[in-house]
Each structure stands twice: as C-alpha cells, then as structure tokens.
Write an enzyme that holds these catalytic residues in place. Structure first.
Site, PDB file in Angstrom:
ATOM      1  N   SER A 184      -9.418   1.489   3.416  1.00 50.62           N
ATOM      2  CA  SER A 184      -8.550   2.310   2.605  1.00 50.62           C
ATOM      3  C   SER A 184      -7.592   1.479   1.762  1.00 50.62           C
ATOM      4  O   SER A 184      -7.045   1.982   0.785  1.00 50.62           O
ATOM      5  CB  SER A 184      -7.767   3.280   3.496  1.00 50.62           C
TER       6      SER A 184
ATOM      7  N   SER B 253      -9.433  -0.830   7.657  1.00 52.54           N
ATOM      8  CA  SER B 253      -8.920  -0.622   6.298  1.00 52.54           C
ATOM      9  C   SER B 253      -8.348  -1.857   5.636  1.00 52.54           C
ATOM     10  O   SER B 253      -8.208  -1.900   4.413  1.00 52.54           O
ATOM     11  CB  SER B 253      -7.827   0.448   6.310  1.00 52.54           C
TER      12      SER B 253
ATOM     13  N   LYS C 207       0.871  -1.178   0.000  1.00 60.06           N
ATOM     14  CA  LYS C 207       0.000   0.000   0.000  1.00 60.06           C
ATOM     15  C   LYS C 207       0.905   1.225   0.000  1.00 60.06           C
ATOM     16  O   LYS C 207       1.958   1.224   0.667  1.00 60.06           O
ATOM     17  CB  LYS C 207      -0.844  -0.082   1.273  1.00 60.06           C
TER      18      LYS C 207
END
Ligand code: TIU
Length: 732
Positions: A408, A432, A334
């Site tokens: 997220s 997330s 990420k």
C-alpha cells in the site's frame, strides 16, 4: 551498478599489539565525564578522589572526541545516576560504604543534597557532563544505574543497531566504570581499546594496574593505546567526499552532485551546501516527475513553506561539524501518518481528518533536522499490495509506466525511487512497505514491531501494524531507524524489553558468515520464471558474501501467512472502524476495498474462530522463532525470500484486483504475524522484454531478509553487505 564500498580500517600502536578498527563500525565510548565525578563538591570527592587527575583528563578526552567526530565515528556518552526516587538503585550501593565501621568519609550518600545538587541523581547539575565535552545532537547518551554501561541500559541494543563491533573507550574513573564497562563490552564480543590519556582515576596506582589488566596475557579484555598515535591515524582518514561524475556540469563550491543519500547530503552540508539549495533543486525534480506520474503526492507542501523550513534549519545549526543526524534530509510520509494541522486521508475521504498532534515517528525525525516535503499516496485504508486502490490515482513503477508501483505504500516507494526525497515514513502490516519497495528499486525496512511507535498512524490492523522506512540504501534505512526508535508509553504495543541479546562477532570469519534459509522449491514455484532465475542468482550472491544455505521447516511460515487473510485476523481491520462504516460510506469507497471488506463481513467470523487463530499464531511464532539463532542457541541468521512472486502489469491488476493482489503477499504476509523484522533490498534488474515482448528497459528484482524478533541489526548488516555487492541496477 552501485559499487561495493571499501571497508576502511585504521591501525595504531597499542598493547599488547597494534589495534586495528573498521571506521564504519567503531564507536567512541566516553564514560561518565560528569561534574559529579570531576568537579569539587560532587560524588567523586566523597569517594576520596584525587580530582586533579580526573580534571586533567578533560583536555585529552576533548581532543579524542573531536578527532573521532571529524572522522565520522559514532559517539556514545554514559552518565551514572539514578531516578529521583532511587528506585533503580540497589540498597547496597547506598548503604555499604557509609556502613563502614568508623565512617567519617561517606557522610553523604547517593540521593543526598550536595554542592552540585542531589548526588548521582538524574536531572541534577552534578549529574550532567562537563561543558567541554557536552554531547552534540545525534550523539547517544546512555543513563546507567550501575558502574558498567551495560547493566539495565539499552546500550547493547543501540550499539548493535548501529552495527558497532569495535569501541575506543575513554572516561572516568579508570578503576571503576571505565574498567567495568570494558569488561562488560568484552563479554558481549566488542573489541575494545582504552585510551591512556583520555581516562583517569582517583588513584594513580589503580589507573596503571587497571590498564595493565586489560591488555595482560596478550589481551585478556582488550587493548590499551595512547592518544597521539590514535589521533594521527584518525587524521589520516578523510571522510567520504562527494565525487563529481564526468557528466556533472562545473559548479562553484560547495559541490553537491544531486545525490539524496544521507552520506552524500551530509558531506555536502559539511562543505557548506545549504538546505535551501537542496529544497530548490527538489521542487524542480518534483514538478518534472508530476508530469510523468501525477499519482504520487496527496499533499505536496508549498515551495515557500519548505524553503522557510530550510532557512530555519540553516539558522538553527550554524556549526557545520555539529549537525543533527537528519539535518536537511528531505522526507515525506505516507498519508496514513498524522502531521498536526494537515489532513490525514488514508486515501479514504470519509476518514479524512485534521489531527491536532503529529505521529511520534514524524516528531522524532523533525527533532533530528528532517525537512518535511508532504504526504504521499497509498492503497485505501492501507489495504492492498498493488498501488491500484486509491482515489488519488494509480502511481506506476519508477522503472516502467505499464507496471504496478505496488502498495500500500505506493507513493512512498515511488517518491524515493524517483529521487524526490531521501526517505519516506510508511507502514507495513502484510507487506505494504516491502512489496512496493521491490517494484521501485528501493529499500523497505520493517523493524520489529514495537520499536518505532505506531502512535499517530491510522490503524489498519493494530496488533500487526508497523511503521516502515523506505530509503535508497540500507545504511540510510538504518540511520532513520536510529532516529525514530524510542519507547513510547502511549503506544500499547511498544516494546520496552528485549530478548537476551546475542553477542557480536567482531573478528575473523564469523564476523562475515551467516546461515540463511529459503522457501522450498514447491513454494517458489509460484514465482514467474524470471523471478525464479533472479532468486537463484541472489542465492549465489549470498553464498559469495559468506552465507551458508541451510534447510528450513517452512510450514510455520506458510501457515502464518494463510492465517492473515484466510483466517479471522483480517477482521481486525474492521475493529478500528464504526460498525456501519462500510454500509454508510459505500459511495465514497474504492470499489475493490468495498468488495474485499464486504466479503470479510459476510464471513461472520466467530470469537471461537478468532481464539483458535490467536492460539495458532502463538504456536507458529514459537515454531518459527525456534529455527533462528538466539542467545545460546545456533540456527538461522535470516530467512531470504523473493519480495514478491512476480511483477504484474497495471492492466492485469485492474482485471484481477483481489486474487492477484493476494498472490503478491506470498512472501510477506507471515512477517508481522510471526513477530519478525524484515528488509526488502534491490537484487539487480532484468530486461522487460523477458516478460513482455514489446517491453523496453529494465525492471527491478528484490529479495527480502527476515529475522527473528529484535534481530534487526543482524538482518540489516547482512542486507547491507548484499546490497553493496549486488547493487540497484539502472532504470530505463
Ligand atoms: N567511585 C568511582 O571511582 N567511580 C564511580 O563511582 N563511578 C565511575 O567511575 N564513573
């Protein structure tokens, strides 16, 4: 549907009766095969040791080690020894023997200089394991200060983390560390079998007596067996082989069916597949998927760079039986996780910077041979559960382009769900890692905070942040966890101690049964009708695989969830940014993020409110954790929840970006507030037409298992059994 995997067991003749062990949950324990105990001039000689006997055990131990490696067992080595200043050595261990009246034997004690270096001191030549039995990359080496392997070490945690229930035990000396370790393991619930030829002591009478004591009285401490029948049993077992599906075109060896799970890739690598071929194949897939969804990658490494890394890996590890745990396993991170020399954007251009150092978790993956592919999209500032809050585009669910990917960690979950990488390193503060896993049919594991270092990860809410692992299945998530977990003194939230650990149930009904709690009906009412139905089905599956549904006091979970956004904790998201950050960067921020944070700033929360919330958090954590089973107390094994209450359309999320987003966290927000561990797992699919009359294909459903702090191995074990029983479903 993923088929339920067999749990193969092997049996060989032993005393007091044949020893049966499950291949997947058995480890070989090799005790203290160090030069200090085996070679002349070491600590063993001073003990008065018959070195010939211990030296003769090297050959059989090597044969045992090789048979266990070939069968794919976990391997644990131990070494007895002390830190250089001996601060971990009780004074009695240094003084007692030398203080014997008329002592002429122990003229040197631990820490003194001997022929192989300082006696029993870590880092010295004598402390190391003999060359013949040298550990391979990926095998665990436990440095222990005592005779038993469990005193002041992480071995219990590491065995449990690998799901181990049975131990084959070898090493020296039979009367001392071998026996003590078996007795310690037995108290903790492990089924142990000592292997006669692969252990030796300094006194042959003691060896026979020590082994007899283990199996005396129908197995007082465990079993004792011979090497040859064990070798025969292990040789009869073949490692999982890649089956070529009927649609697979003919291939020349080495076969690889394109599956990216670690077991499949490693089997193919052992059969001669090169990571270069895997990298080539992946770029084709990634390019195709870019046309389906251009919002996944923020930075994709060039094909040449990845091929060069793959070539280096192949050159570095020419021996196919000695590959590190993540050899050639493709992964991404990420884009809130630092990789030295690459931009970390956190999907927020004003924050973009080039870090000089990589995140600790990334470094550990590389050390184990991981193949890094690039950096993926996320909700800006890692804030959001929708996947619709990034300037780099809105990824969509791998199941259906009209539905949100979740956030997220949007890019992480889509890239794993689309089979572009084996796993992704992501983060999870309020859900997330879990929510987007649920919308893409993948596993999202959020370990207990402090187990994986958070160093090198852009903070969202530092006291609640957590690295998450996104993978195709629970086994892979577990394997990646083993590689990333290491105490990091630079991480202010790193955990270096564990609560009293629970024993292992290795046999019988208790090995399969668990108690689970679910939210009460009035809380589940927030779910869409199809999610209610799917959740009820999941509860039935959990009961079929050994779960007993028990009542839960839901109040602490509910209140802890409310604390996160309705209280002051959301202000911690501001604490890592300059005071004028939002004012100064208005034009560069995502409008939803700007609005959210401006609302938080406008609340003008006070320190008094923050302290009240901190106190509430402690109370709620106590109230929640007291409901879970702990060492010596009965209770819940896991809480099981729907990962999210519904699966919104992207169009709905764009219309209602704040309240609908908040709703998605109903079953995730409390996780880190209460210091729980969690894993989101696919739980079947349903027809898209059930929620949208024009909908086509299937959509995924997911449930999340949450456990008390540091019960990661327990929840992963239950989640894995559920996953293997229920499977992933098929994408349209
Ligand atoms: N003294 C003795 O027999 N052994 C030890 O001190 N350590 C181990 O057994 N490894």
């Amino acid at each position: 549907m993923a088929t339920s995997r067999d749990v193969p067991t092997l049996t060989f003749i032993a005393k007091p009766y044949p020893f049966t062990f499950p291949i997947r949950t058995t480890a070989l324990l090799v005790i203290d095969m160090q030069r200090d105990f085996i070679c002349q001039g070491g600590f063993g000689e001073i003990q008065g040791g018959n070195l010939e006997a211990v030296q003769a055990s090297i050959g059989p131990t090597k044969a045992l080690l090789e048979a266990c490696r070939a069968a794919g067992l976990s391997i644990f080595h131990t070494r007895e020894g002390h830190v250089r200043d001996l601060s971990d050595c009780p004074s009695s261990k240094i003084i007692r023997q030398a203080a014997a009246p008329g002592n002429s034997q122990h003229l040197k004690v631990i820490g003194d200089k001997g022929e192989l270096g300082r006696l029993l001191v870590r880092g010295e030549y004598g402390h190391n394991i003999v060359d013949e039995l040298r550990p391979l990359p990926g095998e665990v080496v436990i440095d222990k200060p005592g005779k038993g392997a469990f005193w002041n070490t992480r071995i219990m945690h590491k065995l449990k983390a690998r799901g181990i229930t049975h131990l084959l035990v070898s090493g020296v000396t039979t009367e001392c560390c071998f026996s003590t370790s078996i007795r310690e393991a037995n108290d903790r619930g492990f089924e142990c079998c000592g292997i006669v030829q692969a252990t030796a002591g300094y006194n042959s009478d003691f060896k026979a007596a020590s082994l007899d004591m283990i199996h005396w009285s129908q197995g007082l401490f465990g079993f004792v067996g011979e090497l040859q029948p064990l070798q025969d049993a292990l040789h009869s077992y073949r490692q999982p082989h890649i089956s070529l599906g009927p649609t697979t075109p003919p291939q020349t060896p080495p076969y690889w069916d394109g599956s990216l799970d670690i077991t499949s890739l490693h089997a193919a690598y052992r059969n001669g597949l090169s990571p270069i071929s895997v990298a080539e194949a992946l770029y084709d897939r990634i390019e195709k998927y870019q046309r389906i969804d251009p919002g996944v990658w923020i930075y994709l490494r060039s094909k040449d760079a990845v091929l060069a890394d793959a070539k280096k890996l192949a050159e570095k590890y020419p021996e196919k039986h000695a590959l590190p745990s993540l050899y050639g396993i493709p992964f991404n991170v990420k884009d809130s996780i630092d990789v030295a020399g690459l931009h970390t954007t956190t999907a927020c251009p004003p924050l973009a910077h080039i870090p000089p150092k990589s995140a600790r978790a990334y470094d550990l993956v590389l050390e184990q041979g991981g193949l890094f592919m690039g950096k993926v999209n996320l909700d800006q500032l890692a804030t959001g559960l929708s996947g619709c809050r990034s300037p780099y585009g809105i990824p969509h669910s791998v199941f259906n382009e009209k539905y949100i990917s979740g956030g997220s960690s949007s890019g992480s979950c889509v890239s794993v769900g689309a089979d572009l990488v084996t796993f992704s390193l992501a983060t999870d503060t309020a859900g997330s890692g879990r929510v987007p896993s649920g919308y893409n049919g993948v596993v999202g594991y959020k370990p207990t905070r402090g187990l994986i270092s958070i160093e090198g990860v852009t903070p969202a809410c530092p006291s609640l942040d957590c690295v998450a692992i996104i993978a195709k299945n629970v086994e892979d998530a577990r394997a990646v966890w083993q590689c990333c977990e290491a105490y990091d003194g630079n991480d202010r939230y790193a955990r270096n101690s564990f609560p009293l650990e629970r024993h292992v149930n290795s046999l019988g009904q208790l090995a399969r049964s668990f108690k689970f709690g679910v939210p009460p009906p009035e809380v589940l009412e927030i779910c869409s009708p199809v999610y209610r139905r799917m959740f009820n089905q999941a509860i039935q599956h959990l009961q079929i695989i050994g779960g007993t549904l028990v009542a839960v006091d839901w109040a602490p979970f509910q209140k802890a969830g409310d604390l996160l956004y309705q209280g002051t904790f959301v202000s911690e998201r501001l604490a890592s940014l300059p005071d004028d950050f939002f004012e100064k960067n208005r034009q560069d921020l995502h409008p939803v993020i700007l609005k959210l944070f401006e609302d938080v700033i406008a609340r003008q929360s006070t320190a008094v409110q923050a302290y009240r919330d901190l106190q509430a958090k402690s109370l709620l954590t106590r109230q929640a954790s007291s409901q879970f089973a702990a060492a010596g107390t009965d209770g819940l094994s896991v809480i099981v929840v729907p990962t999210a209450p519904e699966h919104p359309l992207i169009s709905s999320m764009l219309v209602d970006p704040i309240d609908l987003n908040a709703k998605l966290g109903t079953f995730t927000h409390f996780g880190n507030v209460l210091d729980l561990c969690a894993v989101a797992v696919p739980a079947g699919t349903y027809q898209a037409s059930e929620i949208d009359s024009s909908g086509k294909g299937e959509l995924p459903f997911s449930i999340t298992f949450l456990g008390a702090s540091c019960t990661d191995s327990e929840i992963l074990g239950i989640a894995q059994r559920f996953f293997e029983a229920v499977g992933q479903g098929d994408r349209a």
